[in-house]
Design a protein around this motif. Structure first.
Motif, mmCIF file in Angstrom:
data_model
loop_
_atom_site.group_PDB
_atom_site.id
_atom_site.type_symbol
_atom_site.label_atom_id
_atom_site.label_comp_id
_atom_site.label_asym_id
_atom_site.label_seq_id
_atom_site.Cartn_x
_atom_site.Cartn_y
_atom_site.Cartn_z
ATOM 1 N N ASP A 155 -31.720 -5.854 -37.058
ATOM 2 C CA ASP A 155 -31.059 -4.581 -36.634
ATOM 3 C C ASP A 155 -31.268 -4.413 -35.221
ATOM 4 N N PRO A 156 -30.125 -3.939 -34.688
ATOM 5 C CA PRO A 156 -30.477 -3.741 -33.229
ATOM 6 C C PRO A 156 -31.053 -2.213 -32.817
ATOM 7 N N ALA A 157 -31.126 -1.581 -33.706
ATOM 8 C CA ALA A 157 -31.783 0.026 -33.560
ATOM 9 C C ALA A 157 -32.887 0.220 -32.936
ATOM 10 N N PRO A 158 -33.983 -0.669 -33.812
ATOM 11 C CA PRO A 158 -35.447 -0.630 -33.409
ATOM 12 C C PRO A 158 -35.521 -1.328 -32.003
ATOM 13 N N PRO A 159 -35.002 -2.159 -31.628
ATOM 14 C CA PRO A 159 -35.320 -2.820 -30.343
ATOM 15 C C PRO A 159 -34.695 -1.934 -29.299
ATOM 16 N N ARG A 160 -33.622 -1.222 -29.458
ATOM 17 C CA ARG A 160 -33.004 -0.392 -28.475
ATOM 18 C C ARG A 160 -33.902 0.996 -28.485
ATOM 19 N N PHE A 161 -34.518 1.316 -29.703
ATOM 20 C CA PHE A 161 -35.548 2.232 -29.441
ATOM 21 C C PHE A 161 -36.569 1.937 -28.503
ATOM 22 N N ALA A 162 -37.194 0.746 -28.552
ATOM 23 C CA ALA A 162 -38.301 0.202 -27.857
ATOM 24 C C ALA A 162 -37.821 -0.004 -26.349
ATOM 25 N N GLN A 163 -36.558 -0.143 -26.085
ATOM 26 C CA GLN A 163 -36.229 0.191 -24.745
ATOM 27 C C GLN A 163 -36.334 1.278 -24.105
ATOM 28 N N LEU A 164 -35.982 2.505 -25.014
ATOM 29 C CA LEU A 164 -36.212 3.859 -24.594
ATOM 30 C C LEU A 164 -37.500 4.259 -24.443
ATOM 31 N N VAL A 165 -38.409 3.707 -25.103
ATOM 32 C CA VAL A 165 -39.977 3.919 -24.918
ATOM 33 C C VAL A 165 -40.328 3.258 -23.852
ATOM 34 N N GLY A 166 -39.887 2.035 -23.478
ATOM 35 C CA GLY A 166 -40.054 1.370 -22.175
ATOM 36 C C GLY A 166 -39.756 2.005 -20.822
ATOM 37 N N LEU A 167 -38.587 2.627 -21.165
ATOM 38 C CA LEU A 167 -37.762 3.580 -20.115
ATOM 39 C C LEU A 167 -38.487 4.689 -19.682
ATOM 40 N N VAL A 168 -38.972 5.381 -20.682
ATOM 41 C CA VAL A 168 -39.943 6.555 -20.711
ATOM 42 C C VAL A 168 -41.306 6.322 -19.919
ATOM 43 N N VAL A 169 -41.761 5.215 -20.239
ATOM 44 C CA VAL A 169 -43.237 4.661 -19.532
ATOM 45 C C VAL A 169 -43.025 4.452 -18.104
#
Length: 148
Positions: free
Chosen positions: A79-93
């Protein structure tokens, strides 16, 4: 014929490996201009992954062009949704590190790079996606609260 939905789970792992290397270089460069610029590039990559999906990143293009042709088909798609969310977390950090560095906080770049490196390395080396796990936890908590 319908196209299968999902992404090759090996792609995000390869991307995490590339990102890990970049973040190590950021740590070597430190909080100066070069380190801040490189962390900004990493943040921009995360922004693309968060907004357009992990398959739209330059790391995914590298995976498709160089690595994927040398592998067999994946056992299953993810499912691409969890890795996409992980990208958001990386963006925030990483984004916070860049913004704080621009505001004059000297330790912001190395601290943000170290935190992002820990998560990227876990994914690249062990297949443990910290952002994906946070996403899954959020889904479980959301379902629990609607069921109550």
């Amino acid at each position: 014929m319908t196209r299968p939905t999902g992404i090759d789970p090996r792609g995000p792992r390869v991307a995490a490996g590339v990102t890990s290397v970049l973040l190590v270089v950021v740590l070597v460069l430190g909080g100066g201009v070069a380190g801040t610029l490189l962390l900004g590039l990493v943040a921009a990559s995360f922004a693309i992954g968060a907004t357009r999906g992990v398959s739209a990143t330059w790391q995914a293009a590298l995976f498709r062009a160089v690595v994927r042709p040398r592998l067999g088909p994946p056992a299953e798609l993810e499912d691409p949704a969890p890795p996409r969310f992980a990208q958001l977390v990386g963006l925030v950090v990483t984004g916070a590190g860049v913004v704080l560095a621009l505001l004059g906080v000297p330790a912001a770049v190395p601290v943000a790079a170290a935190v992002a490196l820990a998560a990227a390395f876990l994914n690249a080396a062990f297949g443990f996606c910290l952002g994906c796990e946070i996403y899954t936890l959020g889904v479980r908590l959301r379902h629990r609260s609607t069921a109550a």
